[in-house]
Design an enzyme around this catalytic site. Structure first.
Site, PDB file in Angstrom:
ATOM      1  N   LYS A 109       2.274  -3.343   7.279  1.00  0.00           N
ATOM      2  CA  LYS A 109       2.552  -3.525   5.851  1.00  0.00           C
ATOM      3  C   LYS A 109       3.988  -3.099   5.533  1.00  0.00           C
ATOM      4  O   LYS A 109       4.669  -3.739   4.728  1.00  0.00           O
ATOM      5  CB  LYS A 109       1.566  -2.712   5.006  1.00  0.00           C
ATOM      6  CG  LYS A 109       0.150  -3.233   4.996  1.00  0.00           C
ATOM      7  CD  LYS A 109      -0.011  -4.613   4.383  1.00  0.00           C
ATOM      8  CE  LYS A 109       0.229  -4.634   2.887  1.00  0.00           C
ATOM      9  NZ  LYS A 109      -0.070  -5.992   2.306  1.00  0.00           N
ATOM     10  N   TYR A 157      -1.860  -0.561  10.909  1.00  0.00           N
ATOM     11  CA  TYR A 157      -1.973  -1.222   9.592  1.00  0.00           C
ATOM     12  C   TYR A 157      -0.763  -0.903   8.729  1.00  0.00           C
ATOM     13  O   TYR A 157      -0.080  -1.804   8.228  1.00  0.00           O
ATOM     14  CB  TYR A 157      -3.263  -0.778   8.887  1.00  0.00           C
ATOM     15  CG  TYR A 157      -3.277  -1.101   7.402  1.00  0.00           C
ATOM     16  CD1 TYR A 157      -3.265  -2.427   6.963  1.00  0.00           C
ATOM     17  CD2 TYR A 157      -3.295  -0.089   6.441  1.00  0.00           C
ATOM     18  CE1 TYR A 157      -3.261  -2.726   5.595  1.00  0.00           C
ATOM     19  CE2 TYR A 157      -3.293  -0.383   5.080  1.00  0.00           C
ATOM     20  CZ  TYR A 157      -3.277  -1.698   4.668  1.00  0.00           C
ATOM     21  OH  TYR A 157      -3.272  -1.995   3.323  1.00  0.00           O
ATOM     22  N   THR A 167       0.830  -1.207   0.000  1.00  0.00           N
ATOM     23  CA  THR A 167       0.000   0.000   0.000  1.00  0.00           C
ATOM     24  C   THR A 167       0.867   1.260   0.000  1.00  0.00           C
ATOM     25  O   THR A 167       2.010   1.231   0.475  1.00  0.00           O
ATOM     26  CB  THR A 167      -0.904  -0.017   1.248  1.00  0.00           C
ATOM     27  OG1 THR A 167      -1.452   1.278   1.457  1.00  0.00           O
ATOM     28  CG2 THR A 167      -0.129  -0.379   2.514  1.00  0.00           C
ATOM     29  N   ASP A 168       0.278   2.372  -0.461  1.00  0.00           N
ATOM     30  CA  ASP A 168       0.989   3.657  -0.373  1.00  0.00           C
ATOM     31  C   ASP A 168       1.027   4.173   1.066  1.00  0.00           C
ATOM     32  O   ASP A 168       1.776   5.106   1.363  1.00  0.00           O
ATOM     33  CB  ASP A 168       0.347   4.698  -1.297  1.00  0.00           C
ATOM     34  CG  ASP A 168      -1.104   5.020  -0.967  1.00  0.00           C
ATOM     35  OD1 ASP A 168      -1.699   4.339  -0.095  1.00  0.00           O
ATOM     36  OD2 ASP A 168      -1.659   5.959  -1.573  1.00  0.00           O
ATOM     37  N   GLU A 169       0.233   3.552   1.944  1.00  0.00           N
ATOM     38  CA  GLU A 169       0.171   4.064   3.327  1.00  0.00           C
ATOM     39  C   GLU A 169       1.500   3.887   4.060  1.00  0.00           C
ATOM     40  O   GLU A 169       1.733   4.531   5.080  1.00  0.00           O
ATOM     41  CB  GLU A 169      -0.982   3.403   4.092  1.00  0.00           C
ATOM     42  CG  GLU A 169      -2.310   3.612   3.377  1.00  0.00           C
ATOM     43  CD  GLU A 169      -3.528   3.270   4.206  1.00  0.00           C
ATOM     44  OE1 GLU A 169      -3.444   3.304   5.436  1.00  0.00           O
ATOM     45  OE2 GLU A 169      -4.563   2.979   3.596  1.00  0.00           O
TER      46      GLU A 169
END
Ligand code: NAD
Length: 361
Positions: A173, A169, A144-146
């Protein structure tokens, strides 16, 4: 059917998380666009559903569910052995930021320990392959870009942006991305990574922004808008993400990561208002739906803005999104209007009825 999606010799694909939203779209595409056998490793958790896959005639004899938790190292090793894959696409993860606030342990277990367990099993499998199969083998990690944290008003994430995760989260990741890169550098495992922005589209478990807003609006219930509604996400239609994933998995440079985003930056307020406008035309009895928008307390640690620069995947692999936000959102709203029974049944099975989560911090 001619095998256009996968290069020659890629006959057995192991997809983890294939009972989820994006993994399900990957599995469906592999079944309809290739001749490969698809092994779907999934614990079948609260957000999982196989209806969209099992409805496909192509699933008969070519789709096999391996139901297990990746944190179980022995079961994972046995499943990888059984699948005997030429390609692994690793999507299984706990994926909802709000749930990671209330219960971070599940995120460490699935996203960190689960990825570790899978890497070890895949490494053993890859080391035991014949030279020919070994030279073709790939492990694709979907992220993810998060992991890059939160942007200010300007700038975009790219492959060189330093990691700065800020929720349980995104931290889990980020940890999994680091593990995958370490297995490449230390053991030579042939990996490719992708970091994608927010996805939306059909079959997404109705706990995330877009399906939640649609379902609240048609039920005539208050539509929650976190904080000032100015947080920005870069939205990508799920089928465009699947295009990018298959390109990266089969043609991406080994050891490389690719940022995937659809030039779809919108504030949460804009997203919610656009859905309300679409519903005013399609579900007029509740119009104007925007009257239901209700500001609620912000998510703790809410990242302000995400935006992706997809220049690398576009230049190297020729990927471009096929949907803009307006067309993808219209398809999505129509799909949820036509599939309210599915929404009711998956929510009921998960024991979730649309209530606010992620406020415990
Ligand atoms: P999802 O929650 O819909 O599906 C995830 C699936 O993984 C579920 O079926 C779940 O049962 C399975 N799973 C979770 N933990 C597992 C474990 N320990 N063992 C076996 N199976 C397990 O999620 P999604 O939205 O489809 O996301 C898929 C992947 O894409 C995730 O890795 C996520 O981080 C990444 N991603 C998602 C988005 C997005 O907007 N949804 C954006 C970028 C990246």
């Amino acid at each position: 059917m001619p095998d256009s999606l996968l290069p020659a010799g890629i006959n057995r694909v192991l997809v983890t998380g294939g009972a989820g939203f994006i993994g399900g779209a990957v599995v469906r595409r592999l079944l309809t666009g290739s001749d490969a056998l698809v092994f779907n490793l999934d614990k079948c958790g609260y957000a999982s559903d196989l209806a969209s896959i099992e409805a496909l005639p192509e699933s008969k004899g070519r789709h096999q569910l391996l139901q297990l938790d990746l944190a179980d190292t022995e079961a994972t090793a046995a499943a990888v052995q059984q699948a005997d894959p030429d390609l692994v696409m690793h999507l299984a993860a706990e994926s909802h930021v709000d749930r990671s606030i209330d219960g971070p342990g599940a995120f460490i277990s699935s996203n960190v320990n689960g990825t570790f367990s899978l890497l070890q099993a895949v490494r053993r499998h890859w080391e035991g392959l014949s030279e020919e199969r070994r030279s073709r083998f790939r492990f694709h990690h979907i992220s993810t870009d998060e992991v890059f944290g939160s942007l200010g008003a300007t700038g975009r994430f790219s492959e060189t942006t330093p990691y700065d995760p800020r929720s349980p989260y995104s931290a889990s990741k980020a940890a999994s991305d680091h593990l995958v890169n370490a297995w490449h550098h230390t053991y030579g495992l042939p990996v490719v990574l992708t970091n994608c922005s927010n996805n939306y589209g059909p079959w997404q478990f109705p706990e995330k922004l877009i399906p939640v807003v649609i379902l609240k609006a048609i039920a005539g219930e208050p539509i929650p808008l976190y904080g000032d509604g100015a947080n920005v996400r870069d939205w990508l239609f799920v089928e465009d993400h699947v295009d990018a994933l298959l390109l990266a998995a089969t043609r991406g440079q080994l050891g490389q990561s690719y940022c995937v985003g659809g030039h779809g930056e919108r504030s949460n307020r804009e997203v919610v208002e656009t859905i309300c406008q679409l519903l005013d035309e399609r579900w007029p009895e509740g119009a104007p739906h925007a009257r239901l928008i209700t500001r609620v307390a912000d998510r703790p640690g809410h990242d302000r803005r995400y935006a992706i620069d997809p220049a690398r995947i576009s230049a190297e692999l020729g990927w471009e999104p096929r949907h803009d936000f307006s067309s993808g959102l219209a398809v999505t709203v129509d799909w949820y209007l036509q599939n309210q029974e599915w929404c009711r049944s998956v929510r009921q099975r998960a024991g979730y009825s649309g209530e606010r989560i992620g406020t415990r911090a």
